[in-house]
Motif scaffolding. Structure first.
Motif, PDB file in Angstrom:
ATOM      1  N   VAL A 114       0.839  -1.209   0.000  1.00  0.00           N
ATOM      2  CA  VAL A 114       0.000   0.000   0.000  1.00  0.00           C
ATOM      3  C   VAL A 114       0.869   1.253   0.000  1.00  0.00           C
ATOM      4  O   VAL A 114       0.614   2.208  -0.737  1.00  0.00           O
ATOM      5  CB  VAL A 114      -0.942  -0.001   1.225  1.00  0.00           C
ATOM      6  N   VAL A 115       1.913   1.238   0.833  1.00  0.00           N
ATOM      7  CA  VAL A 115       2.831   2.384   0.893  1.00  0.00           C
ATOM      8  C   VAL A 115       3.462   2.625  -0.472  1.00  0.00           C
ATOM      9  O   VAL A 115       3.547   3.762  -0.957  1.00  0.00           O
ATOM     10  CB  VAL A 115       3.930   2.152   1.949  1.00  0.00           C
ATOM     11  N   GLY A 116       3.898   1.555  -1.117  1.00  0.00           N
ATOM     12  CA  GLY A 116       4.514   1.671  -2.435  1.00  0.00           C
ATOM     13  C   GLY A 116       3.575   2.263  -3.467  1.00  0.00           C
ATOM     14  O   GLY A 116       3.971   3.111  -4.284  1.00  0.00           O
ATOM     15  N   LEU A 117       2.315   1.847  -3.448  1.00  0.00           N
ATOM     16  CA  LEU A 117       1.321   2.368  -4.391  1.00  0.00           C
ATOM     17  C   LEU A 117       1.109   3.865  -4.189  1.00  0.00           C
ATOM     18  O   LEU A 117       1.052   4.636  -5.161  1.00  0.00           O
ATOM     19  CB  LEU A 117      -0.009   1.619  -4.217  1.00  0.00           C
ATOM     20  N   ILE A 118       0.994   4.279  -2.938  1.00  0.00           N
ATOM     21  CA  ILE A 118       0.780   5.701  -2.647  1.00  0.00           C
ATOM     22  C   ILE A 118       2.000   6.520  -3.063  1.00  0.00           C
ATOM     23  O   ILE A 118       1.876   7.581  -3.679  1.00  0.00           O
ATOM     24  CB  ILE A 118       0.482   5.908  -1.153  1.00  0.00           C
ATOM     25  N   ILE A 119       3.181   6.001  -2.756  1.00  0.00           N
ATOM     26  CA  ILE A 119       4.419   6.727  -3.058  1.00  0.00           C
ATOM     27  C   ILE A 119       4.577   6.945  -4.551  1.00  0.00           C
ATOM     28  O   ILE A 119       4.910   8.050  -5.005  1.00  0.00           O
ATOM     29  CB  ILE A 119       5.647   5.968  -2.503  1.00  0.00           C
ATOM     30  N   VAL A 120       4.344   5.910  -5.351  1.00  0.00           N
ATOM     31  CA  VAL A 120       4.595   6.040  -6.786  1.00  0.00           C
ATOM     32  C   VAL A 120       3.585   6.952  -7.469  1.00  0.00           C
ATOM     33  O   VAL A 120       3.919   7.673  -8.418  1.00  0.00           O
ATOM     34  CB  VAL A 120       4.636   4.652  -7.468  1.00  0.00           C
ATOM     35  N   PHE A 121       2.346   6.979  -6.993  1.00  0.00           N
ATOM     36  CA  PHE A 121       1.326   7.795  -7.647  1.00  0.00           C
ATOM     37  C   PHE A 121       1.246   9.218  -7.083  1.00  0.00           C
ATOM     38  O   PHE A 121       0.837  10.139  -7.785  1.00  0.00           O
ATOM     39  CB  PHE A 121      -0.037   7.102  -7.569  1.00  0.00           C
ATOM     40  N   PHE A 122       1.651   9.404  -5.833  1.00  0.00           N
ATOM     41  CA  PHE A 122       1.653  10.749  -5.260  1.00  0.00           C
ATOM     42  C   PHE A 122       3.031  11.403  -5.374  1.00  0.00           C
ATOM     43  O   PHE A 122       3.158  12.611  -5.221  1.00  0.00           O
ATOM     44  CB  PHE A 122       1.226  10.717  -3.795  1.00  0.00           C
ATOM     45  N   GLY A 123       4.048  10.579  -5.614  1.00  0.00           N
ATOM     46  CA  GLY A 123       5.399  11.089  -5.825  1.00  0.00           C
ATOM     47  C   GLY A 123       5.781  10.861  -7.275  1.00  0.00           C
ATOM     48  O   GLY A 123       5.333  11.574  -8.166  1.00  0.00           O
ATOM     49  N   SER A 124       6.598   9.834  -7.507  1.00  0.00           N
ATOM     50  CA  SER A 124       6.962   9.453  -8.875  1.00  0.00           C
ATOM     51  C   SER A 124       7.645   8.100  -8.829  1.00  0.00           C
ATOM     52  O   SER A 124       7.862   7.536  -7.747  1.00  0.00           O
ATOM     53  CB  SER A 124       7.905  10.488  -9.501  1.00  0.00           C
ATOM     54  N   LEU A 125       8.016   7.598 -10.001  1.00  0.00           N
ATOM     55  CA  LEU A 125       8.717   6.319 -10.065  1.00  0.00           C
ATOM     56  C   LEU A 125      10.059   6.411  -9.350  1.00  0.00           C
ATOM     57  O   LEU A 125      10.488   5.451  -8.698  1.00  0.00           O
ATOM     58  CB  LEU A 125       8.936   5.911 -11.527  1.00  0.00           C
ATOM     59  N   GLN A 126      10.727   7.563  -9.444  1.00  0.00           N
ATOM     60  CA  GLN A 126      12.005   7.743  -8.756  1.00  0.00           C
ATOM     61  C   GLN A 126      11.843   7.609  -7.245  1.00  0.00           C
ATOM     62  O   GLN A 126      12.713   7.060  -6.561  1.00  0.00           O
ATOM     63  CB  GLN A 126      12.610   9.115  -9.089  1.00  0.00           C
ATOM     64  N   LEU A 173       5.224   9.074   3.411  1.00  0.00           N
ATOM     65  CA  LEU A 173       3.866   9.122   2.866  1.00  0.00           C
ATOM     66  C   LEU A 173       3.289  10.532   2.944  1.00  0.00           C
ATOM     67  O   LEU A 173       2.682  11.020   1.983  1.00  0.00           O
ATOM     68  CB  LEU A 173       2.956   8.158   3.640  1.00  0.00           C
ATOM     69  N   ALA A 174       3.483  11.169   4.093  1.00  0.00           N
ATOM     70  CA  ALA A 174       2.976  12.533   4.274  1.00  0.00           C
ATOM     71  C   ALA A 174       3.620  13.487   3.271  1.00  0.00           C
ATOM     72  O   ALA A 174       2.938  14.339   2.674  1.00  0.00           O
ATOM     73  CB  ALA A 174       3.244  13.007   5.698  1.00  0.00           C
ATOM     74  N   ILE A 175       4.921  13.334   3.058  1.00  0.00           N
ATOM     75  CA  ILE A 175       5.632  14.193   2.107  1.00  0.00           C
ATOM     76  C   ILE A 175       5.108  13.958   0.690  1.00  0.00           C
ATOM     77  O   ILE A 175       4.931  14.902  -0.089  1.00  0.00           O
ATOM     78  CB  ILE A 175       7.150  13.941   2.175  1.00  0.00           C
ATOM     79  N   ALA A 176       4.853  12.693   0.342  1.00  0.00           N
ATOM     80  CA  ALA A 176       4.318  12.373  -0.986  1.00  0.00           C
ATOM     81  C   ALA A 176       2.945  13.007  -1.181  1.00  0.00           C
ATOM     82  O   ALA A 176       2.639  13.542  -2.258  1.00  0.00           O
ATOM     83  CB  ALA A 176       4.238  10.861  -1.170  1.00  0.00           C
ATOM     84  N   CYS A 177       2.109  12.959  -0.157  1.00  0.00           N
ATOM     85  CA  CYS A 177       0.765  13.548  -0.249  1.00  0.00           C
ATOM     86  C   CYS A 177       0.850  15.072  -0.401  1.00  0.00           C
ATOM     87  O   CYS A 177       0.107  15.665  -1.196  1.00  0.00           O
ATOM     88  CB  CYS A 177      -0.049  13.185   1.000  1.00  0.00           C
ATOM     89  N   ILE A 178       1.753  15.695   0.360  1.00  0.00           N
ATOM     90  CA  ILE A 178       1.930  17.144   0.249  1.00  0.00           C
ATOM     91  C   ILE A 178       2.448  17.500  -1.144  1.00  0.00           C
ATOM     92  O   ILE A 178       2.022  18.487  -1.752  1.00  0.00           O
ATOM     93  CB  ILE A 178       2.899  17.656   1.332  1.00  0.00           C
ATOM     94  N   ASN A 179       3.359  16.691  -1.639  1.00  0.00           N
ATOM     95  CA  ASN A 179       3.889  16.908  -2.990  1.00  0.00           C
ATOM     96  C   ASN A 179       2.778  16.846  -4.035  1.00  0.00           C
ATOM     97  O   ASN A 179       2.723  17.662  -4.963  1.00  0.00           O
ATOM     98  CB  ASN A 179       4.951  15.841  -3.292  1.00  0.00           C
TER      99      ASN A 179
END
Length: 238
Positions: A33-45, A94-100
């Motif tokens: 779940v964390v990985g899914l959120i990170i890649v879509f709210f952040g990026s592949l990198q 996760l929080a940083i990805a959501c803010i991004n």
């Protein structure tokens, strides 16, 4: 198609993590779940950096595992991490990805969210390397009093542990630089590595003052040490 490939890749990684006992079952689901959120709210990198952290921290956990198990200092039964480990390690990221993601939707001026993301995991990786590799050093001192103490105790530091902590932070610093810029840039590497190493020292202090007294859990110590480093880093970037 891209989204499908990412999801399929994460499912494969979920299966591999179970085979290699990186996480227990719930921990693997949480990591998925964390990985899914990170890649879509952040990026592949962002996801790649997260995977680098997961791989190298697992290697540190499995290093000299029989010795750590004999001393009852091992993580889990076979080195596997649980849901709480995943959440406390990843919640700031996760929080940083959501803010991004919100920042992107608002079309605001660019900010170094990926760098903050890297710093949050630099702290956790630094602490993991220190605790997992530092136990081989018998010359351990309490960080708050500098008195000799037992290897593996919360707040205990040693030359081996500090070297391992620096190396753990450096791995994330170098990985961030390559992923963000495609090359090695000294300033970002030093910043991410330095803030990660600083967070590890904060972790040791919190462990000595609060975890040993039963006032904080290991996960809470990890969270607050990473949080402080990220906040300080954000103020610097501002």
């Amino acid at each position: 198609m891209f989204a499908f490939s990412i999801v399929l890749g994460l499912i494969i990684l979920f299966i591999v993590s179970q085979i290699l006992k990186v996480f227990d079952l719930k921990g693997s689901l949480a990591a998925l779940v964390v990985g899914l959120i990170i890649v879509f709210f952040g990026s592949l990198q962002w996801l790649i950096l997260l995977l680098i952290f997961a791989v190298v921290s697992h290697f540190a956990t499995k290093a000299m595992f029989d010795m750590k198990k004999a001393r009852k200092l091992q993580e889990g039964e076979h080195g596997e991490r649980s849901t709480s480990n995943v959440l406390y390690a990843g919640i700031i990221g996760l929080a940083i990805a959501c803010i991004n993601f919100a920042h992107t939707l608002l079309n605001s001026a660019p900010f170094g969210y990926f760098e903050l993301f890297a710093i949050s995991f630099s702290v956790i990786n630094s602490d993991t390397f220190a605790s997992e590799l530092g136990v081989v050093d018998k010359n351990v001192y309490m960080i708050t009093t500098f008195k000799r103490t037992t290897p593996g105790v919360n707040g205990g530091v040693s030359l081996t542990g500090e070297a391992a902590a620096f190396f753990g932070a450096l791995i994330i610093g170098v990985s961030y630089s390559i992923l963000a810029f495609g090359t090695l840039r000294i300033v970002p590497i030093v910043f991410v590595t330095g803030m990660g190493f600083l967070g590890c020292q904060i972790d040791s202090i919190l462990g000595a003052l609060f975890e040993n007294e039963g006032k904080m859990s290991k996960g809470q110590v990890n969270f607050f040490s990473a949080f402080v480093s990220v906040v300080v880093s954000a103020l610097v970037l501002l």
